[in-house]
Scaffold this active site. Structure first.
Site, mmCIF file in Angstrom:
data_model
loop_
_atom_site.group_PDB
_atom_site.id
_atom_site.type_symbol
_atom_site.label_atom_id
_atom_site.label_comp_id
_atom_site.label_asym_id
_atom_site.label_seq_id
_atom_site.Cartn_x
_atom_site.Cartn_y
_atom_site.Cartn_z
ATOM 1 N N GLU A 48 -5.685 38.928 21.396
ATOM 2 C CA GLU A 48 -5.006 40.228 21.342
ATOM 3 C C GLU A 48 -5.414 41.140 22.486
ATOM 4 O O GLU A 48 -4.824 42.179 22.691
ATOM 5 C CB GLU A 48 -5.273 40.907 20.005
ATOM 6 C CG GLU A 48 -4.596 40.226 18.838
ATOM 7 C CD GLU A 48 -3.108 39.965 19.089
ATOM 8 O OE1 GLU A 48 -2.379 40.930 19.398
ATOM 9 O OE2 GLU A 48 -2.697 38.802 18.996
ATOM 10 N N ASP B 169 12.102 34.157 53.558
ATOM 11 C CA ASP B 169 11.956 34.216 52.101
ATOM 12 C C ASP B 169 12.611 35.464 51.510
ATOM 13 O O ASP B 169 12.588 36.522 52.129
ATOM 14 C CB ASP B 169 10.470 34.299 51.720
ATOM 15 C CG ASP B 169 9.833 32.937 51.620
ATOM 16 O OD1 ASP B 169 10.556 31.941 51.728
ATOM 17 O OD2 ASP B 169 8.609 32.898 51.433
ATOM 18 N N PRO C 94 -0.304 41.911 30.526
ATOM 19 C CA PRO C 94 1.010 42.568 30.566
ATOM 20 C C PRO C 94 0.909 44.060 30.874
ATOM 21 O O PRO C 94 1.904 44.699 31.197
ATOM 22 C CB PRO C 94 1.581 42.342 29.165
ATOM 23 C CG PRO C 94 0.569 41.592 28.378
ATOM 24 C CD PRO C 94 -0.618 41.317 29.230
HETATM 25 N N1 ADE Z 1 -0.802 37.802 29.861
HETATM 26 C C1 ADE Z 1 0.106 37.838 28.877
HETATM 27 N N2 ADE Z 1 1.304 38.213 29.333
HETATM 28 C C2 ADE Z 1 1.142 38.454 30.666
HETATM 29 C C3 ADE Z 1 2.017 38.889 31.698
HETATM 30 N N3 ADE Z 1 3.297 39.186 31.471
HETATM 31 N N4 ADE Z 1 1.511 39.025 32.938
HETATM 32 C C4 ADE Z 1 0.217 38.755 33.177
HETATM 33 N N5 ADE Z 1 -0.658 38.356 32.248
HETATM 34 C C5 ADE Z 1 -0.195 38.194 31.000
#
Ligand code: ADE
Length: 268
Positions: free
Chosen positions: A121, A174, A94
């Site tokens: 984590e 697309d 993330p």
């Molecule tokens: N791993 C956990 N959440 C993620 C996300 N939003 N994008 C990529 N990898 C992730």
């Protein structure tokens, strides 16, 4: 293209990669996907892959050794020379840069792709600092791991490989390719529950239809994702249409997916 995916859960990838366009791309050898269980690269008795965080904190952290070893094994299998560049090693997290169509295009031009799926984590920072070339996030939300994100990235990349989709033209239409969302589309029946297909699409006038497609894409983008229009490749008359729609929109009177046309703009 050869894709190598490092994960603690290779079984998660079985069904998404064994249907439809993806399976066909594998069968036609347009793409080869190799799954590697990170646990196989841990050599202690219990194949431990995670440990507590130094300095405390909740949750377990993926250890660096098995991940480094897995990537190095793939690199040597490919015959990759360190320092020769051009081999993306991407951590799904993330915290990565937001995935986009242009990143998919960039990756689809390469011959190799190595994806590392994070879990727990987090991942030991040395993986970030000394192993990966990039970090990608598929959106501002937290998944249980990088596996679903890796599937999204691979899917978006593989459909761009030459020969994977039947018609190259469909790629150009697309959403995002022209910087616009896709226009509305219809198939038979011409009248469904009293709802009719727009007249212009039945006209057989290809120039009119192309213009309508373009206008609808602009209206839809303005309504749903206005920020995309700043970077979109628009002609002067189309920019004028956008300005006019915006003005009407702020005046409160416009229905963005109908009426007002490029024709009337250029007539002025
Ligand atoms: N791993 C956990 N959440 C993620 C996300 N939003 N994008 C990529 N990898 C992730």
């Amino acid at each position: 293209m050869r894709v190598d995916i490092l994960t603690l859960f290779p079984q998660m990838f079985q069904s998404p990669f064994s249907a439809g366009i993806f399976q066909r791309a594998i069968d036609q050898r347009l793409v080869e996907v190799n799954l590697h269980n990170i646990r196989d690269y841990s050599h202690d008795k219990h194949h431990v892959v995670d440990d507590y965080a130094y300095g405390g904190g909740a949750g377990m952290i993926l250890k660096p050794e098995p991940i480094f070893e897995a990537v190095e094994t793939v690199k040597s299998d490919i015959g990759f020379q360190e320092g020769s560049g051009g081999l993306p090693v991407i951590l799904l997290t993330p915290q990565g840069r937001p995935f986009s169509q242009s990143i998919a295009q960039e990756l689809s031009r390469g011959k190799y792709l190595i994806l590392i799926c994070g879990r727990y984590e987090g991942v030991d920072e040395r993986v970030r600092e000394h192993l990966v070339t990039d970090e990608i996030s598929i959106g501002d939300y937290v998944l249980n791991g990088g596996e679903l994100a890796a599937m999204v990235v691979v899917d978006a990349v593989v459909r761009l490989l030459p020969g994977v989709l039947g018609s190259e033209a469909s790629l150009l239409d697309d959403s995002y390719v022209a910087g616009l969302l896709e226009y509305p589309q219809y198939t038979r029946p011409q009248v469904f529950r009293g709802w009719t297909v727009p007249e212009v699409l039945l006209s057989g006038n290809h120039a009119q239809i192309a213009k309508w497609h373009r206008e609808q894409a602009i209206r839809r983008t303005l309504k749903r994702r206005p920020e995309l229009l700043d970077k979109a490749d628009l002609r002067t008359a189309e920019r004028q249409l956008v300005d006019r729609l915006k003005a009407e929109f702020h005046g409160g009177g416009v229905v963005l997916e109908e009426s007002a046309s490029l024709q009337s703009t250029s007539d002025k």
